[in-house]
Scaffold this active site. Structure first.
Site, short mmCIF file in Angstrom:
data_model
loop_
_atom_site.label_atom_id
_atom_site.label_comp_id
_atom_site.label_asym_id
_atom_site.label_seq_id
_atom_site.Cartn_x
_atom_site.Cartn_y
_atom_site.Cartn_z
N ASP A 100 0.86 -1.18 0.00
CA ASP A 100 0.00 0.00 0.00
C ASP A 100 0.90 1.23 0.00
O ASP A 100 2.13 1.12 0.05
CB ASP A 100 -0.98 -0.03 1.17
N SER A 101 0.28 2.39 -0.05
CA SER A 101 1.06 3.62 -0.22
C SER A 101 1.48 4.23 1.11
O SER A 101 2.27 5.18 1.13
CB SER A 101 0.22 4.64 -0.97
N GLY A 102 0.93 3.73 2.20
CA GLY A 102 1.20 4.32 3.51
C GLY A 102 0.16 5.34 3.92
O GLY A 102 0.05 5.69 5.10
N GLY A 103 -0.61 5.84 2.94
CA GLY A 103 -1.57 6.90 3.24
C GLY A 103 -2.60 6.49 4.28
O GLY A 103 -2.84 7.20 5.25
N PHE A 104 -3.18 5.32 4.08
CA PHE A 104 -4.25 4.88 4.98
C PHE A 104 -3.78 4.83 6.43
O PHE A 104 -4.47 5.28 7.35
CB PHE A 104 -4.77 3.52 4.53
N ASP A 154 -2.85 8.06 -1.77
CA ASP A 154 -4.19 8.65 -1.87
C ASP A 154 -4.62 9.23 -0.53
O ASP A 154 -3.97 8.99 0.49
CB ASP A 154 -5.21 7.60 -2.32
N GLN A 196 -11.63 6.92 -4.89
CA GLN A 196 -12.28 7.27 -3.63
C GLN A 196 -13.71 7.74 -3.92
O GLN A 196 -14.22 7.51 -5.01
CB GLN A 196 -11.46 8.36 -2.91
N GLY A 223 -11.50 3.36 0.45
CA GLY A 223 -12.53 4.06 1.21
C GLY A 223 -13.78 3.26 1.47
O GLY A 223 -14.84 3.83 1.70
N ASP A 273 -7.94 -7.79 0.27
CA ASP A 273 -7.02 -8.01 1.38
C ASP A 273 -7.75 -7.60 2.65
O ASP A 273 -8.65 -6.76 2.62
CB ASP A 273 -5.76 -7.15 1.25
N CYS A 311 -12.00 -29.23 6.29
CA CYS A 311 -10.80 -28.45 5.97
C CYS A 311 -9.56 -29.34 5.89
O CYS A 311 -9.31 -30.17 6.77
CB CYS A 311 -10.59 -27.37 7.04
N CYS A 313 -6.43 -28.36 6.03
CA CYS A 313 -5.19 -27.74 6.57
C CYS A 313 -4.59 -28.61 7.66
O CYS A 313 -5.27 -29.43 8.28
CB CYS A 313 -5.46 -26.32 7.07
N CYS A 316 -6.41 -28.71 11.06
CA CYS A 316 -7.61 -29.55 11.14
C CYS A 316 -7.27 -31.03 11.01
O CYS A 316 -7.97 -31.89 11.54
CB CYS A 316 -8.62 -29.13 10.07
N HIS A 342 -5.22 -22.10 9.81
CA HIS A 342 -6.58 -22.53 9.46
C HIS A 342 -7.38 -21.41 8.82
O HIS A 342 -8.00 -21.60 7.77
CB HIS A 342 -7.33 -23.07 10.68
#
Lengths: 365, 365
Positions: A100-104, A154, A196, A223, A273, A311, A313, A316, A342
């Protein structure tokens, strides 16, 4: 249908569609990403509690993970990551990374932040030290991290922001998008734009109109999941996601629950994400094919069955609910590992099931 | 030379000796334990931060781990472990487990303890609840845990105890040893006796004389590393360890540093356990072939080399000192995993190197 993306080495292959839902492959120099895809979040150079080998191994088989520019810039610092040739060398992860850009984080985490038309001045949430982030700085940091997909810097207003705040954020985000595109990126690094506009559909469309023609490799909806109602989230996803260019991957940032993912995929989103599977795991919330398991619940004390019988994994296949409950109650590190493995596997399987259904029932693209 | 041990399915094969040092194999129904051996400590049904698969995989290849009776009795409780058929089913560990008797923790951890000739009454360090532990109860708990090697319930005085305390502790420990032997153990569970006596060699010898003829499968030296000086520890080890019966495995409880292990092996000890490699790992202390690494040290900030260039563990093969330092400073769970794997591998390699030297340079037994 194969669409070349602006950055050499990147292309988006659309395989099938089912309504607005899409199944495809995002080809990158570091490997193929089967879409729709959920990207585990590796905030500080580690997907919390997981090794690289575990993330790569089927049935989890994560094809791309996230790194957070803000966090990595503050800790360990760029000189440390640079000494390893970038975040791949530092963390040992060999597949694609999106940063990410770091903005958030500057807006949501930093102790103090002052935003102006040029960028943001903020104080670290760790030690109070003063820093400046702007489009060029964000791109320079992401270049040092050496991510495969960089995001534009952003401004992301909170869910309850008024129209004036949104208008200013959109104006800045567009201006900053142009400045990010004007920087020289390392070879093999794609760049995604961010739309946005909050929960106002017309505002979203107007901002998209400003960004759609720019030479981005993909577009993200920013956003959302920032405090607005779930109805608003879904309303925007349903009406808007499929309006993003069809020949580029579409990414909804920071979303969400398994239900959100299904809704987003149906709306035409390719990439997601969220910290939810990893954070919820550590907090004792496990996702299963039959609903959520709150592992601290006393009813699991003597439960010798697996978290989820369906599952595949390792958690499990080898441990019981009672064992996991015991480890959780005793705050054992192993609990965090087993639970995270899991939940991430559950998310990966959820996405693969959606993809398989689009491929099976959809129209060839 | 193969010595049958009293419990069916157990035998001790002495392969070579070098001075007092011995190399052998402790054969058990759940697999062979190459001696000398270091046993990782799995206090609460998990060797902290490690999965069963990681413990089993070479180059760590742990052949036996410890479980703590006191801890497991309090958490998760015997009904939970019983529902899984024992500690193996509960934890997923398939190789041998040695359980202590609970006595040491009752004396060192419990909020209040009152000892009498019959046993100990104590309050839990977790919730203050009142419990009673005596030889029969300890053996019953260890039967429920289903360990492969049980330890007798003993009284372990602190390092600064006076002669009267030691005399009483020895009297009780011998009486309790007889009571433990008189219980019916599950099939496939061996029983080790424990020699007390602190740092007085004659007292040690007198106690050993009481226990040597009893039908134990092995004998342990308890009451070392409990506050006495290192000189005293080594003096007792050097003079006394080789006096334990040669036809049974010899175990020194709760010891120690890599140097302690080398000293103990030279003195004739076959088995060791200690929380040091796991606990030190979590606290940032890493063992290497060139000495200790304190990973928080600023000099490792940009160090792209492995913890130990000679170490074949996954941590050393895939991560740098700088990456581990970053994870440690950021309190990331992954640090604990990677550090624990390395330290346990270092201990395992140390023991194998000692064993190989005895086999190469010693006399065939």
């Amino acid at each position: 249908m194969l669409f070349d993306l602006p950055t050499p080495g990147f292309s988006f292959e659309l395989l099938a569609t089912l309504g607005n839902a899409r199944a495809g492959i995002l080809h990158t120099p570091r490997g193929d990403i089967l879409t729709p895809v959920f990207m585990p979040v590796g905030t500080l150079g580690t997907v919390k509690a997981m090794t690289v080998a575990e993330l790569e191994a089927p049935p989890l088989d994560a094809r791309i993970i996230l790194g957070n520019t803000y966090h990595l810039y503050l800790r360990p610092g760029l000189d440390v990551i640079s000494a390893h040739g970038g975040l791949h060398g530092f963390s040992g992860w060999r597949r694609p990374i999106l940063t990410d850009s770091g903005g958030f984080q500057v807006f949501s985490l930093a102790a103090i932040n002052e935003i102006d038309d040029d960028g943001v001045t903020f104080r670290s949430h760790i030690d109070g030290s003063k820093h400046r982030l702007d489009p060029e700085t964000s791109m320079r940091i992401q270049a040092t991290l050496g991510s495969d997909i960089a995001m534009v810097f952003d401004q992301c207003p909170p869910g309850d922001a008024n129209a004036d705040v949104h208008a200013l954020a959109i104006r800045r985000t567009t201006a900053w998008a142009h400045r990010c595109l004007a920087t020289t990126r390392p070879s093999g690094q794609a760049l995604f734009g961010i739309v946005q506009g909050g929960t106002d559909l017309d505002r979203r469309r107007a901002h998209l109109a400003e960004l759609a023609a720019l030479p981005f490799d993909g577009l993200a909806i920013g956003g959302l999941a920032v405090g607005e109602s779930l109805d608003d989230t879904y309303r925007i996803l349903d009406a808007f996601a499929h309006e993003l260019p069809a020949d580029k991957p579409r990414y909804v940032m920071g979303v969400g629950t398994p239900t959100d993912l299904a809704r987003g995929v149906a709306a035409g989103v390719d990439m997601f994400d969220c910290v939810m599977p990893t954070r919820n795991a550590r907090n004792g919330y496990l996702f299963t094919s039959t609903g959520k398991v709150v592992i601290s619940n006393a009813k699991y004390r003597l439960d010798t069955g697996p978290i989820d019988a369906e599952c595949p994994c390792d958690t499990c296949r080898t441990t019981s609910r009672a064992y996991l409950r015991h480890l959780h109650m005793a705050r054992e590190i192993l609990y965090n590992r087993l639970a995270t493995l899991h939940n991430l596997t559950f998310y990966a399987r959820t996405m693969r099931a959606l993809r398989d259904r689009i491929l099976a029932d959809g129209s060839k693209a």
